[in-house]
Design a protein around this motif. Structure first.
Motif, PDB file in Angstrom:
ATOM      1  N   PHE A   1     -17.091  31.678 -51.268  1.00 46.08           N
ATOM      2  CA  PHE A   1     -17.153  32.191 -52.245  1.00 46.08           C
ATOM      3  C   PHE A   1     -16.703  33.698 -51.379  1.00 46.08           C
ATOM      4  O   PHE A   1     -17.766  34.645 -51.624  1.00 46.08           O
ATOM      5  CB  PHE A   1     -18.806  32.466 -51.927  1.00 46.08           C
ATOM      6  N   ALA A   2     -15.887  33.862 -51.202  1.00 45.39           N
ATOM      7  CA  ALA A   2     -14.710  35.118 -51.296  1.00 45.39           C
ATOM      8  C   ALA A   2     -15.716  35.338 -50.903  1.00 45.39           C
ATOM      9  O   ALA A   2     -16.139  36.861 -50.045  1.00 45.39           O
ATOM     10  CB  ALA A   2     -15.359  36.118 -52.454  1.00 45.39           C
TER      11      ALA A   2
ATOM     12  N   ARG B   1      -2.805  41.739 -56.581  1.00 49.26           N
ATOM     13  CA  ARG B   1      -2.377  41.428 -57.353  1.00 49.26           C
ATOM     14  C   ARG B   1      -2.139  42.134 -58.560  1.00 49.26           C
ATOM     15  O   ARG B   1      -0.429  41.797 -59.647  1.00 49.26           O
ATOM     16  CB  ARG B   1      -2.996  40.038 -57.973  1.00 49.26           C
TER      17      ARG B   1
ATOM     18  N   GLN C   1      -7.116  35.522 -52.895  1.00 47.58           N
ATOM     19  CA  GLN C   1      -7.380  34.539 -53.489  1.00 47.58           C
ATOM     20  C   GLN C   1      -6.186  33.364 -53.920  1.00 47.58           C
ATOM     21  O   GLN C   1      -6.680  32.547 -53.772  1.00 47.58           O
ATOM     22  CB  GLN C   1      -8.813  34.326 -54.899  1.00 47.58           C
ATOM     23  N   THR C   2      -5.015  34.427 -55.064  1.00 49.02           N
ATOM     24  CA  THR C   2      -4.216  33.450 -55.007  1.00 49.02           C
ATOM     25  C   THR C   2      -2.642  34.001 -54.052  1.00 49.02           C
ATOM     26  O   THR C   2      -1.952  33.707 -54.070  1.00 49.02           O
ATOM     27  CB  THR C   2      -3.808  33.618 -56.317  1.00 49.02           C
TER      28      THR C   2
ATOM     29  N   ILE D   1     -13.377  41.096 -57.100  1.00 49.95           N
ATOM     30  CA  ILE D   1     -13.870  39.710 -55.558  1.00 49.95           C
ATOM     31  C   ILE D   1     -12.499  38.699 -55.426  1.00 49.95           C
ATOM     32  O   ILE D   1     -12.606  38.514 -54.592  1.00 49.95           O
ATOM     33  CB  ILE D   1     -14.606  38.926 -56.491  1.00 49.95           C
ATOM     34  N   GLN D   2     -11.942  39.093 -55.939  1.00 50.84           N
ATOM     35  CA  GLN D   2     -10.540  38.091 -56.168  1.00 50.84           C
ATOM     36  C   GLN D   2      -9.880  38.637 -55.156  1.00 50.84           C
ATOM     37  O   GLN D   2      -8.824  37.946 -53.740  1.00 50.84           O
ATOM     38  CB  GLN D   2      -9.255  37.341 -57.648  1.00 50.84           C
TER      39      GLN D   2
ATOM     40  N   GLN E   1     -11.831  39.980 -46.840  1.00 55.49           N
ATOM     41  CA  GLN E   1     -13.415  40.707 -46.696  1.00 55.49           C
ATOM     42  C   GLN E   1     -13.767  39.747 -45.260  1.00 55.49           C
ATOM     43  O   GLN E   1     -14.415  40.768 -44.554  1.00 55.49           O
ATOM     44  CB  GLN E   1     -14.667  39.885 -47.500  1.00 55.49           C
TER      45      GLN E   1
END
Ligand SMILES: Cc1cc2nc3c(=O)[nH]c(=O)nc-3n(C[C@H](O)[C@H](O)[C@H](O)COP(=O)(O)OP(=O)(O)OC[C@H]3O[C@@H](n4cnc5c(N)ncnc54)[C@H](O)[C@@H]3O)c2cc1C
Ligand SMILES: Nc1ncnc2c1ncn2[C@@H]1O[C@H](COP(=O)(O)O)[C@@H](O)[C@H]1O
Lengths: 261, 320
Positions: free
Chosen positions: B132-133, B234, B250-251, B269-270, B276
């Motif tokens: 979860f991140a 991003r 994330q991506t 968050i992403q 993190q």
């Protein structure tokens, strides 16, 4: 002959919300707002584009998930998919990637397919392995993590931008592809699309429809077990300074103190 | 002592650092047996022996380069049959995860991906993951079959531990599915001369605040003073200012360096999901309310066009 496309989409807890675990250490899907995984919107988009380029095609969206997962199917239908399949069964609670791939593969076979389109990863589990697992089970080529994809004369082609190289890939249908968020913006459902989606067929299947035994899936059937899940301790509050002309130098002093310079 | 299979990530015989980290972790579980495939496979042996491989199983065939993923799964399965290991460890690259997953399915095992630590447990290896991140840390086990676990870069320190590293040819018969996905073209990524993003000890990133491809020179100049890799959010990648291969999040890539410096990045968050777990986090952002400041060990509220060049200059001066 019609090109039968099945898109696998997952209903996930909202990443901007407060995601957490339930008492049995599965992802809490009840107390948290959910939505169609944003990364699967790219899969729906590419499937729709492939269908638009084909003479005759039908796009089915498929999800394995709880009651509310219907929301994800509705969203995909309102983007333009033709029909939907929802695999739902109480015994599915706690299913891991290996089990999910079994359910997806059986459902894809039952639906009938020439091409499966998946997302690059789910935004909750972020494993990025389900597409490879489904391809292994279906015994079809995996053409995964594509930033560009097209289908022509029974051949799927695409570009995979890897760490070391960018590769051009090719496989014969039937095949499974997965697409990344570099494949192109997903369309927003139009008002017309949203209205039309309400009339599109959504089939519900349970495990017995797929000849799967309860022991093969769920928490008990899982191949992995989460033993503990702990919230990460909050980072201790750091030092924040306002730049008044010396900000870069102050930062250098901090980095030197930490032995980075 | 039980043997542990370690899948080797290498480029024409040059072993990549995450594989050496895997050998450190593998030694906690048993005796590492490495599996190296493709061009230059046998050339990996000396390095692998230095880091604890008791055996190096090698096989080269054109299929590894000409077809996607499945030939490597066939080979790893052959190694699994030959060795009957206590666990199989694979580096957590996109391809590594796919190979590991298909192997797990074939051998009737469970798979854990993106472990950040591994320890021996009474009932087999226990994997630590950050989920979860990175807001939760979990400990998990594979409860059926031979544990197959993929491990993220920077999860362990590379340690020298000389071992025999005897090279043995692995016998591989390709399945009829091996040639399903043909690689019809390959454009190698040009090397920038900077460290690999996921392996770097320091990462300097730029976001929307950098405001233009040409301004990334400011980020690169700081990175080069620190011997760091360059990352991007991003937003910066989508704007076409920096290549997607440098995206953190994330991506994009997930990084866990000793030091992460975020410049003109809000900390969505992403993005956090990919950085993190960095040991020390520093941010430069002109908005004091930016969420990135919740994560930092040191933050400068200011204009990156003032702060970053001054920092770069100061480091240069200090280095003399
Ligand atoms: C499914 C999904 C996946 C995603 N994956 C990723 C991912 O992998 N990686 C990722 O990064 N994002 C990802 N995102 C996007 C993410 O949500 C954010 O949109 C993105 O991280 C924002 O990038 P940013 O911080 O550079 O831009 P912004 O949020 O626009 O922030 C720019 C910051 O720069 C500051 N700034 C502006 N000018 C200056 C200046 N001169 N000096 C100092 N500071 C300045 C501003 O105050 C602001 O805080 C994803 C989103 C989704 C939905
Ligand atoms: N429960 C599910 N239902 C439908 N599709 C899924 C499900 N889980 C995973 N997928 C598909 O597999 C992709 C990768 O998921 P994962 O391996 O979990 O990261 C997703 O983008 C989906 O396309």
């Amino acid at each position: 002959m019609s090109l039968r496309i099945v898109v696998t989409v997952k209903y996930v807890p909202d990443a901007t919300g407060d995601r957490h675990f339930a008492d049995d250490l599965t992802v809490d899907r009840d107390d948290v707002d959910g939505l169609l995984s944003e990364l699967d919107e790219y899969a729906v988009e590419q499937a729709l584009q492939i269908a638009e380029d084909a003479d005759d095609a039908e796009v089915t969206v498929l999800t394995v998930g709880p009651e509310d997962a219907k929301d994800a199917l509705r969203k995909a239908l309102s983007m333009g998919a033709d029909k939907a399949v929802h695999v739902e069964d109480d015994d599915l609670h706690g299913t891991d990637a290996i089990g999910t791939s079994l359910v997806l593969a059986k459902a894809i076979e039952k639906a009938g397919f020439d091409l499966v389109v998946s997302g690059m990863a789910s935004t909750d589990g972020t494993m990025g392995v389900v597409p490879a697992l489904v391809a292994e089970r279906l015994g079809v080529p995996q053409v995964t993590l594509l930033s560009e994809v097209s289908v022509e004369d029974g051949t799927v082609k695409g570009r995979r931008d890897g760490d070391a190289a960018s590769e051009q890939l090719e496989a014969q249908l039937p095949a499974l592809v997965s697409v990344t968020d570099q494949s192109g913006e997903a369309r927003y459902p139009s008002f017309k699309g949203i209205m039309a989606a309400k009339k599109k067929p959504v089939e519900s299947w349970d495990l017995s429809d797929l000849d799967i035994e309860a022991e093969e899936v769920g928490l008990d059937g899982a191949f992995t077990k989460v033993e503990t899940a702990d919230a990460r301790p909050a980072r201790t509050a750091g030092t924040i300074v306002k730049d008044e002309g010396e900000g870069g130098k102050q930062l250098a002093e901090f980095l030197a103190g930490q032995k980075f310079i | 002592m039980a043997e542990v299979l370690v899948y080797v990530d290498h480029v024409d015989g040059a072993v990549r650092k995450p594989t050496l980290e895997l050998l450190t972790l593998a030694r906690r579980l048993g005796e590492p047996v490495a599996v190296a495939l493709g061009n230059g496979a046998a050339d990996t042996a000396a390095t692998l022996a230095e880091h604890g491989a008791v055996k190096v199983l090698t096989h080269d065939a054109s299929e590894y380069a000409d077809y996607l993923v499945v030939p490597k799964v066939d080979a790893l399965q052959a190694a699994h049959e030959a060795v009957s290991p206590a666990a199989v460890l694979v580096p957590s690259s996109a391809e590594g995860k796919e190979i590991a997953a298909r192997l797990a399915l074939r051998i009737g095992s469970g798979i854990i991906t993106d472990a950040v630590d591994l320890e021996a447990g009474a009932e087999g290896p226990v994997a630590t993951q950050s989920v979860f991140a990175a807001s939760f840390t979990t400990k998990s086990r594979v409860v059926k079959g031979t544990p197959v676990i993929t491990v993220k870069p920077n999860s362990a320190a590379v340690e020298a531990a000389p071992a025999a590293g005897a090279v043995e040819a692995l016998a591989v018969t390709f399945s009829d599915k091996a040639t399903g996905t043909k690689v019809t073209g390959r454009t190698p990524r040009e090397s920038t001369g900077r460290p690999e993003l996921t392996e770097a000890a320091i990462v300097v990133s730029g976001g929307r605040g950098v405001n233009g491809a040409e301004n990334f020179a400011i980020i690169e100049a700081l990175a080069d003073q620190l011997g760091a890799a360059v990352g991007a959010s991003r937003a910066a990648v989508d704007a076409g200012w920096y290549p997607h291969t440098n995206q953190v999040g994330q991506t994009g890539k997930s990084v866990s360096p000793q030091l992460y410096i975020a410049n003109g990045i809000s900390g969505a968050i992403q993005h956090r999901a990919g950085m993190q777990t960095s040991k020390t986090i520093v941010a430069v952002n002109k908005d004091a309310e930016a969420p990135i400041f919740e994560l930092v060990d040191y933050g400068v509220v200011g204009d990156l066009f003032d702060v970053v060049p001054q920092l770069t200059e100061e480091i240069k001066t200090r280095k003399g």
